[in-house]
Scaffold this active site. Structure first.
Site, mmCIF file in Angstrom:
data_model
loop_
_atom_site.group_PDB
_atom_site.id
_atom_site.type_symbol
_atom_site.label_atom_id
_atom_site.label_comp_id
_atom_site.label_asym_id
_atom_site.label_seq_id
_atom_site.Cartn_x
_atom_site.Cartn_y
_atom_site.Cartn_z
ATOM 1 N N SER D 65 0.802 -1.237 0.000
ATOM 2 C CA SER D 65 0.000 0.000 0.000
ATOM 3 C C SER D 65 0.832 1.283 0.000
ATOM 4 C CB SER D 65 -0.945 0.030 1.200
ATOM 5 O OG SER D 65 -1.959 -0.914 1.030
ATOM 6 N N LYS D 68 0.273 3.344 -2.880
ATOM 7 C CA LYS D 68 -0.895 4.231 -2.993
ATOM 8 C C LYS D 68 -0.463 5.700 -2.989
ATOM 9 C CE LYS D 68 -4.459 1.181 -0.966
ATOM 10 N NZ LYS D 68 -3.838 -0.151 -0.929
ATOM 11 N N TYR D 191 -3.674 -2.241 -10.325
ATOM 12 C CA TYR D 191 -3.590 -2.012 -8.880
ATOM 13 C C TYR D 191 -2.665 -3.033 -8.210
ATOM 14 C CZ TYR D 191 -5.261 -1.987 -4.029
ATOM 15 O OH TYR D 191 -5.352 -1.967 -2.660
ATOM 16 N N TYR D 243 -4.057 3.193 7.784
ATOM 17 C CA TYR D 243 -5.307 2.447 7.963
ATOM 18 C C TYR D 243 -6.061 3.019 9.160
ATOM 19 C CZ TYR D 243 -2.615 -0.746 5.036
ATOM 20 O OH TYR D 243 -1.839 -1.288 4.062
ATOM 21 N N VAL D 261 1.157 -3.645 3.897
ATOM 22 C CA VAL D 261 1.091 -4.912 4.643
ATOM 23 C C VAL D 261 2.311 -5.787 4.420
ATOM 24 C CG1 VAL D 261 -1.421 -5.027 4.831
ATOM 25 C CG2 VAL D 261 -0.287 -6.017 2.836
#
Lengths: 307, 307, 307, 307
Positions: D65, D68, D191, D243, D261
């Protein structure tokens, strides 16, 4: 198919009894937690007033949420249909019985009168129109059962009030949406008194005969409800009478019914009979485990189902 | 109380017709939005096969979610009870018919087979056990109705598939929880074909007679379902057959029923008759507005209710 | 980049003023609804105690939720870190400021001390450890601002208490989860008194200088908080200080801040200055619309951002 | 306060290492579950390009992530601010990182670009404007790090795609709300490729230096982002980068950061340095357990915090 008699009921209890031990007695208040788990009773009252019974059918227990049918019945006699149902809905909740989630999403209007929020609104409405709502309820129940000594268990009522934080939260939330008129603690007191009523299976079967008998009770001149109102309550019990287990109960038992966390369940075969069972241990949805099984067996043995 | 005949049905339609204009025709796909709003039909089939009808009872329309009863029926003949109900529940959802909220909170197990999620799981199960699930469904329906030309409307099915994003999301969410075995687009295709079946009120009333007749259809040797399975489906229809309006429908109509967004509703009086109504405009819960009213009037006029 | 002086602040208010008319003055209690919408003020206090100001910077208004920073500060001096944070979380809520939804899902532990539920828990904790929590708060604020006449607006406090149903619901829900020790109405009274404090921008800027100054206030021997605790509160303000608009505020303004529905916002540039703005009209998230814009302009003009 | 050098970083890793064993390596795909739990690395890059490092700082791992931030950066260079932020929000979610609940309640607009739903929308937008979004991302990262051999781990990407049911559900749900333009599987492929990029701490620290350096990377003529856009991304990382643990991270570490993660976290001290840590075991919120501790220790030792 078997004939309905005491022997049949005894046979049914024999079959259901082994389930005792697989459920859990309600323990959120000490007064309920102390009830002996092995109690098991059943009573059936037919339209002519004949009562069949087996097991601990004459021992009184806390009727708890079964009283929600009585408070709704009382409200239906004091409020016009349109007044009543603008404050509480008629749909199953799809939620555990005392959730605030849905109540908030739906702007303080409870889904139905058989979840706590809905019964609290009904009690709030009774508080508005009755001068002595607790006394009035006793009169109604004593008249329906012909048992003048039926009463509240003040020990249970006080204990419930002492553990009433969640119900207080529900009532205040409804008040914040403008759906609660009276003083919260006062209505909670009435609500918990109704829940604390103690009745036996025999008394419950007699009490709810009007739901099987088009709104008429035994030996009373005036009808309790109209035939249409009676069908409406039965409809509501099928869709919402068993907390989040109404679908399973309809599937297995096939009768309108209402349960209480004291382990009681009342059910009716419209036009034929009213039934009450009692076994304190509850299943995951909060309904009497052996009680549901006994009703399922009874339905099979006498070949009755509304479906 | 009135006798059941065509005149009665015509009279009922006359009373229900003024409601047309107060609902909304489903418009999420163009093919449904184009259906004329003023259509209104009713048909009743009694156990001996006699059919009464009025209005547009022979015009075919898209049965949509009424097909969920047929896919469940088919699944109940191919799966053991325990297999089926570990993948889908029996409780009302207390939610709009295609919400993902509850499905996520409940770990991908749909509340019942009559919401989209539940019907998709049922279709997924049929995909696993049937070699040609679309063909098989047609055979079943053609046999139940004795109408060999009943078919899917491929235009509607394609249109639904082109607007299937939400149902795809539902299916993928269940897959993420391990409750969906087959290819998502393939199952969606089957599901939308089932929804796209076109039938008339007369055909629907004949088709669902087995639910009023202990599982037996007209003129067929073998039973469709056992008497117990039939009661179970009827129970499920009462608690979950009308999206988030099941409580209101039970309250007003007092019969097991299942609706579709095409404006059709089927209902049964167990042991007596099956009924189908059609009026395309829907109420806020997605059920036919005038159709529900017609069923309520019929129940009153012939004095039938399961409660 | 511009130098910080009164002229700059006046210029900023001139630019922000046209936004007045696009927001909405809080109206859930009459006392707040009556505040003139055109009020606009700003004050900045630098570490050496110099105050710059413009507009209605000396007019007092209801600080409302800005008081949540003060109650948290007080609690941090009376409770060990581990005691405090086991009863309230540190995460943004992702929800409107007084929702019960999340509180129920998360078992009565509020997400952070800046939503109503969290501030109520903090007040409950103060009630436990302080003999006179209302008097103590006044002493703290009077000392921080050197203004002995700062006080509660008892009219506002009473009005809030009269409209406290939702906060009562929140408190009772937490009580039902065992996360509320004291009498609900008593704690609500304290909570609403804190909210009803009236202060001007100049007083607020002076009051919160300790958050810009490593925990030290002007002219006081003892530190209010340790440097680490000060950073912690600033961190909490960035992630949770602006209801459900914290992300947008960080994005636009780039300073730790806390707003109140009275239209006030306090913000800090750590190591440099504390700022207070006031404009009663709120945006959709409940934060002062022109006030946020003034802070954004100030940040740009003086070239300050924590990012 | 300590000087920043390799010895300090080694000392920090020594202190953080005992936490290994208390977290859990991500295991939703086999490729991630196999990463040795005892890996621990840290790298810091200052504005002049000097790199300090300790432990396994040159071993590549799956950035997951963290990508992102890169896809958002890329989107900010290809879309006007108003286009981008009408499709994705800027607020913390207050929810686990891949919940559909909130997405449904908020009509398919993800709360921020750092939760899965938001990153999927960003990838959907890149798919629309870039001819080869996977190739373009590699070019950007290779240029930022000056490491031409940085690449996707196709084994990881494929494994993620094979376990993509929940992300597919999220994408389809957004499509049902009209917030997803391209083919779902195609965007999922992009993605997952972004997530599968493998980089070392040293490479990550170099890559994200632009976030500490007002949008400028080392040795590149053109700025990656404007200073304002850079502050905006840093703001977003503080409120939503970790998160459902953003509040705790801001509280403890006091820097903008983004985790993956795979056990990596990048963080920045604006105007001074970029940092990357790696330790595969995650805490309850999905952030590297020992990695967070190492960042907290570093912040303390060098006396840096944005608060």
């Amino acid at each position: 198919m078997s004939a309905l008699d005491n022997t049949l009921l005894e046979d049914i209890l024999r079959q259901a009894r082994p389930l005792i031990g697989q459920g859990k007695v309600a323990n959120y208040i000490p007064a309920l937690a102390d009830v002996p788990a092995e109690r098991l009773g059943i009573a059936v009252c037919t339209l002519d007033g004949t009562v069949y019974q087996a097991g601990d059918a004459e021992e009184r227990f806390s009727i708890q949420s079964i009283s929600k049918v009585l408070s709704l019945t009382l409200a239906m006699t004091r409020y016009h249909e349109s007044e009543l149902w603008q404050r509480v809905g008629k749909e199953p909740s799809g939620q555990p019985f005392n959730s605030l989630l849905q109540l908030e999403l739906e702007q303080g209007k409870p889904r139905n009168p058989f979840i706590n929020a809905g019964a609290l609104v009904v009690c709030d409405m009774l508080e508005t129109r009755l001068t002595a709502p607790r006394q009035r309820m006793l009169e109604v129940v004593r008249s329906l059962t012909q048992q003048p000594e039926i009463n509240y268990d003040r020990h249970v009522a006080r204990s419930e009030f002492d553990h009433s934080a969640r119900n207080a939260a529900i009532a205040w939330l409804m008040k914040s949406f403008g759906n609660f008129a009276n003083d919260v603690p006062k209505v909670l007191q009435t609500y918990f008194h109704y829940c604390s009523m103690t009745m036996s299976c025999v008394e419950l079967a007699r009490c709810f005969l009007y739901l099987a008998n088009h709104g008429r009770s035994l030996g009373q001149e005036a009808a309790v409800l109209t035939p249409k109102q009676t069908r409406q309550i039965n409809a509501l019990m099928v869709t919402s009478g068993m907390y989040d287990g109404a679908g399973e109960f309809a599937w297995r038992v096939g009768m309108p019914g209402k349960s209480g966390v004291g382990g009681g369940i009342i059910a009716v075969v419209p036009g034929e009979m009213s039934i009450a069972v009692w076994s304190p241990e509850l299943d995951g949805s909060g309904n009497s485990l052996a009680g549901t099984a006994a009703l399922e067996l009874l339905a099979e043995r006498i070949g009755r189902s509304i479906f």
